[in-house]
Scaffold this motif. Structure first.
Motif, PDB file in Angstrom:
ATOM      1  N   GLY A  71       0.841  -1.184   0.000  1.00 45.44           N
ATOM      2  CA  GLY A  71       0.000   0.000   0.000  1.00 45.44           C
ATOM      3  C   GLY A  71       0.878   1.234   0.000  1.00 45.44           C
ATOM      4  O   GLY A  71       2.014   1.198   0.484  1.00 45.44           O
ATOM      5  N   THR A  72       0.376   2.303  -0.543  1.00 45.69           N
ATOM      6  CA  THR A  72       1.102   3.580  -0.557  1.00 45.69           C
ATOM      7  C   THR A  72       0.175   4.661  -0.025  1.00 45.69           C
ATOM      8  O   THR A  72      -0.886   4.906  -0.604  1.00 45.69           O
ATOM      9  N   ILE A  73       0.571   5.288   1.059  1.00 47.70           N
ATOM     10  CA  ILE A  73      -0.219   6.360   1.650  1.00 47.70           C
ATOM     11  C   ILE A  73       0.367   7.687   1.192  1.00 47.70           C
ATOM     12  O   ILE A  73       1.512   8.019   1.510  1.00 47.70           O
ATOM     13  N   ALA A  74      -0.407   8.422   0.414  1.00 45.19           N
ATOM     14  CA  ALA A  74       0.027   9.744  -0.051  1.00 45.19           C
ATOM     15  C   ALA A  74      -0.350  10.788   1.000  1.00 45.19           C
ATOM     16  O   ALA A  74      -1.478  10.806   1.491  1.00 45.19           O
ATOM     17  N   VAL A  75       0.617  11.641   1.329  1.00 41.92           N
ATOM     18  CA  VAL A  75       0.415  12.663   2.360  1.00 41.92           C
ATOM     19  C   VAL A  75       0.671  14.028   1.741  1.00 41.92           C
ATOM     20  O   VAL A  75       1.666  14.222   1.032  1.00 41.92           O
ATOM     21  N   LYS A  76      -0.218  14.983   2.017  1.00 39.56           N
ATOM     22  CA  LYS A  76      -0.063  16.344   1.517  1.00 39.56           C
ATOM     23  C   LYS A  76      -0.161  17.318   2.681  1.00 39.56           C
ATOM     24  O   LYS A  76      -1.163  17.344   3.405  1.00 39.56           O
ATOM     25  N   ALA A  77       0.906  18.103   2.871  1.00 41.27           N
ATOM     26  CA  ALA A  77       0.930  19.099   3.952  1.00 41.27           C
ATOM     27  C   ALA A  77       0.111  20.320   3.558  1.00 41.27           C
ATOM     28  O   ALA A  77      -0.128  20.564   2.371  1.00 41.27           O
ATOM     29  N   PRO A  78      -0.312  21.110   4.525  1.00 42.18           N
ATOM     30  CA  PRO A  78      -1.106  22.312   4.210  1.00 42.18           C
ATOM     31  C   PRO A  78      -0.368  23.338   3.368  1.00 42.18           C
ATOM     32  O   PRO A  78      -0.997  24.116   2.660  1.00 42.18           O
ATOM     33  N   ALA A  79       0.981  23.351   3.426  1.00 39.15           N
ATOM     34  CA  ALA A  79       1.731  24.373   2.691  1.00 39.15           C
ATOM     35  C   ALA A  79       3.064  23.811   2.238  1.00 39.15           C
ATOM     36  O   ALA A  79       3.569  22.814   2.776  1.00 39.15           O
ATOM     37  N   ASP A  80       3.670  24.456   1.214  1.00 38.18           N
ATOM     38  CA  ASP A  80       4.983  24.044   0.727  1.00 38.18           C
ATOM     39  C   ASP A  80       6.021  24.172   1.847  1.00 38.18           C
ATOM     40  O   ASP A  80       5.975  25.097   2.668  1.00 38.18           O
TER      41      ASP A  80
END
Length: 733
Positions: A71-80
């Motif tokens: 499995g691959t969990i993609a994570v996106k932070a609120p800002a660069d």
């Protein structure tokens, strides 16, 4: 055969209570067996003998910890840049720890340790390794994985679990019931009787119930792909309703001619039932013939669907006569019941009371038009089908990936987020297995393999190797620059295999979901011409047996090829090129699923022969009894057009109901089958066939004497039955 089926039909009516009771017992026993013996279905498409499958087998043997689902969990932070801060790294570490403790998970990899962080510091990928394969992951484990990261999301981060572990079984919902509802409406309009329509539908549903229950009962001992039951359901419903429709229609016609219910049923099963048995046999042979291409999951799909069709035939020629026996004259429209019943019992009726054959209906009018303007009709039809077939040469085959899943689904969200942060290649990573005789050989081979792969065009990155506990097996991750179904990725797979083929001291194999999909697609593409040749040859042989002709089978085979080409063209235009994709609810155009063309050929072959036999057998019957070739063509079309139209609309409705499913595989299968039936029934069989038959004239029925003597007489048209009945007086019930 017709005489045997005639006796079977009469016997089923006489012992109707026993026949119905036996089928109900079979249905209950099959249902109980399905409930207690049902096993899981497989969502993977493996191909024994391919390099990708050999690599998986090697991993399972020498490096089992790396052979489970990933499995691959993609994570996106609120800002660069937020991932570079201590707070951001703490959030990711929290997610990694949560993922590593999920049920069924062996471990999770911190993206900072392997460099799985985007250059802008906003995206990260957490790799999760499960202990078992994707088909062995339980629903509870999959649900827990899909819900991971709730605490992180509460902090404003976006978390999207994805990967092969999300593969599941397509769900059947209310949208397919719409197709059945439309089929019921068509039956009511066709018959003008709720009893006849309800009986036909009930008969088909019992057959489907027995077939599906038996299939699920066997799933405990054989591996079924998740699409096999859906395909069996599609075909079981469609042919079950159509076969019952043919027999009921002929039974009603016999009643209108003054026969008793028992005699009418016997003759209906002997004539229309012969066509049903032949049509069913062609479908079964074509589907079972998928075993010739030696692809296990496709063989299972074909045999499962063939078994369901076989049951539909058995139900049509045994249970349907029994149900018709219970109905009596109620299968007729209400205004005709009393008059026809009196005539059957020998009571006097007025000359105008009994219905007279109406030759002014649409079927007769259309046949006269087509035979009169046969050359322009043929040219226009061929031109239209040729235009529809234009996209066919551009057809590409692949197994679907998460990028083509329904928008908003977990798999699609994870895929889109990964592509957004890292590029499309990260959604279709490859895996290279390096296996040496000992740890030293593997250690020496890994740097060579890595360097060779890095020099290959279209490679974005090569991940550091993972080593098995004994050091003999290494697993390298390869990230292409393009997506899983891109042509450049397919080229890359072959380039990598060519590049590492000469490594000494170790076996190097390329695998991964993307490589498996490419291997499966190529194997199926290679098998397609062979299978098409087999099916076309079979159609010519079978129709030669039926119609005692050379030109009629050749015409039927060429018509089938036109149907296939036009169907492929429309399907490519919509599902691959994206034209009018919104009409079928398609989010993302993509290559066609690998096994769709070969399945479509097998299924449409049987259905095309069904309509061919139903229409042309009546033409031959009237021609043999003295009509001119043109008169026989008009009569065959006039008598068969209404039933063939109803049968085609029913099949289109049933297949079309599956277009509304979210699963792209099932959606494309339902669409292609519905369009294929429409083209074959209305353009090829009801337009081109009568035009060509009238153009050929008497020559259509030419057969060399030596060949006529060599071919066995299967008596599909019931000539032997007519001789058997010549001196008999219809019996009354």
């Amino acid at each position: 055969m017709a005489t045997l089926l005639y006796r079977l039909g009469r016997g089923a009516l006489r012992r109707r209570r026993l026949v119905v009771a036996l089928w109900l017992v079979v249905l209950v026993v099959a249902g109980l067996a399905a409930a207690t013996l049902r096993g899981p279905t497989a969502s993977n498409f493996t191909m024994p003998g391919t390099e990708s499958q050999r690599a998986l087998d090697l991993l399972a043997d020498q490096f089992p910890a790396a052979s489970g689902a990933t499995g691959t969990i993609a994570v996106k932070a609120p800002a660069d840049g937020q991932l570079a801060t201590p707070e951001g790294q703490a959030v990711v570490q929290e997610l990694v720890q949560e993922a590593s403790t999920l049920p069924g998970v062996v471990g999770a990899v911190n993206p900072f340790q392997v460099g799985a962080v985007s250059p802008n510091g906003r995206y990260a990928l957490v790799q999760v390794q499960f202990a078992t394969g994707g088909d062995e992951v339980t629903d509870e484990q999959r649900t827990a994985y899909e819900e991971v990261g709730a605490a992180v999301e509460a902090k404003g981060w976006q978390v999207a679990p994805g990967g092969e572990v999300l593969g599941g079984e397509p769900e059947i919902g209310s949208t397919e019931a719409l197709g059945v509802l439309v089929a019921a409406i068509v039956l009511i309009i066709t018959f003008g009787s709720l009893v006849a329509a309800g009986m036909t539908m009930l008969n088909a549903l019992i057959g489907v119930g027995v077939g599906m229950a038996g299939l699920f009962a066997l799933s405990g001992v054989i591996e079924l792909t998740s699409t096999a039951p859906i395909l069996a359901l599609m075909l079981g419903l469609a042919v079950g309703i159509d076969y019952s429709l043919f027999i009921t229609s002929r039974h009603r016609q016999n009643l209108l001619e003054g026969l008793s219910p028992e005699e009418a049923v016997g003759r209906a099963v002997g004539t229309a039932g012969s066509a049903v048995v032949f049509a069913g046999a062609t479908v079964v042979i074509a589907l079972a013939g998928l075993a010739v291409v030696n692809i296990p999951f496709l063989t299972v799909m074909g045999l499962a669907a063939a078994a369901t069709v076989t049951i539909a035939v058995l139900v049509a020629i045994t249970l349907q006569p029994a149900l018709l026996g219970f109905a009596g004259h109620r299968v007729l429209p209400r205004k005709l019941r009393a008059t026809v019943a009196s005539a059957a019992q020998g009571e006097p009726v007025g000359e105008e009371a009994l219905p007279v054959e109406d030759r002014s209906g649409f079927g007769f009018r259309w046949a006269r038009f087509v035979t009169r303007f046969r050359v322009p009709v043929i040219l226009v039809a061929l031109l239209g089908l040729g235009l529809l077939a234009l996209p066919t040469p551009d057809m590409r085959l692949a197994l679907p990936d998460a990028s083509t899943a329904t928008e908003g689904s977990p798999a699609r969200v994870a895929s889109d987020l990964t592509t957004e942060g890292f590029g499309p290649g990260f959604t279709g990573r490859l895996a290279v297995v390096v296996a040496g005789d000992d740890a030293q050989a593997t250690a020496a081979a890994v740097p060579q393999v890595t360097a060779m792969i890095q020099r290959t065009e279209n490679v974005l990155a090569v991940a550091p190797p993972q080593l098995s506990p004994d050091g003999r097996t290494a697993l390298l991750g390869v990230v292409p620059k393009t997506g899983p179904t891109d042509e450049a990725t397919e080229t890359l797979v072959h380039d990598v295999r060519d590049a590492v083929g000469g490594v000494q001291g170790a076996e190097v194999l390329l695998t991964g979901a993307t490589a498996i999909g490419i291997d499966v697609s190529e194997k199926l593409s290679d098998a397609l011409p062979i299978y098409l040749l087999l099916v076309v040859g079979l159609s010519v042989l079978l129709l030669m047996l039926v119609f005692r002709s050379v030109l009629v089978p050749l015409k039927a085979a060429l018509g089938f090829l036109l149907t296939v080409a036009a169907t492929f063209g429309i399907t490519v235009a919509i599902f691959q090129q994206g034209h009018l994709a919104d009409l079928v609810g398609l989010d993302t155009p993509a290559p066609l699923v690998s096994f769709l063309p070969i399945l479509l050929i097998g299924i449409l072959f049987g259905l095309a022969m069904d309509y061919e036999v139903f229409l042309v057998s009546r033409m031959r019957e009237d021609f043999v009894h003295g009509d001119t070739a043109r008169e026989a063509t008009i009569s065959g079309m006039g008598h068969g057009a209404r039933v063939v139209t109803a049968a085609a609309l029913i099949m289109m409705s049933v297949f079309g109901g599956f277009v509304f499913l979210d699963d792209p595989i099932i959606k494309s299968m339902g669409f292609a089958l519905a369009i294929g039936v429409a083209i074959d029934a209305f353009v090829v069989r009801m337009t081109i066939v009568p035009a060509v038959m009238s153009l050929l004239g008497d020559r259509a029925w030419w057969l060399p004497r030596w060949l006529n003597r060599a071919l066995p007489n299967v008596d599909i048209e019931g000539e032997g039955l007519r001789e058997h009945l010549q001196d008999r007086t219809p019996t009354h019930v």
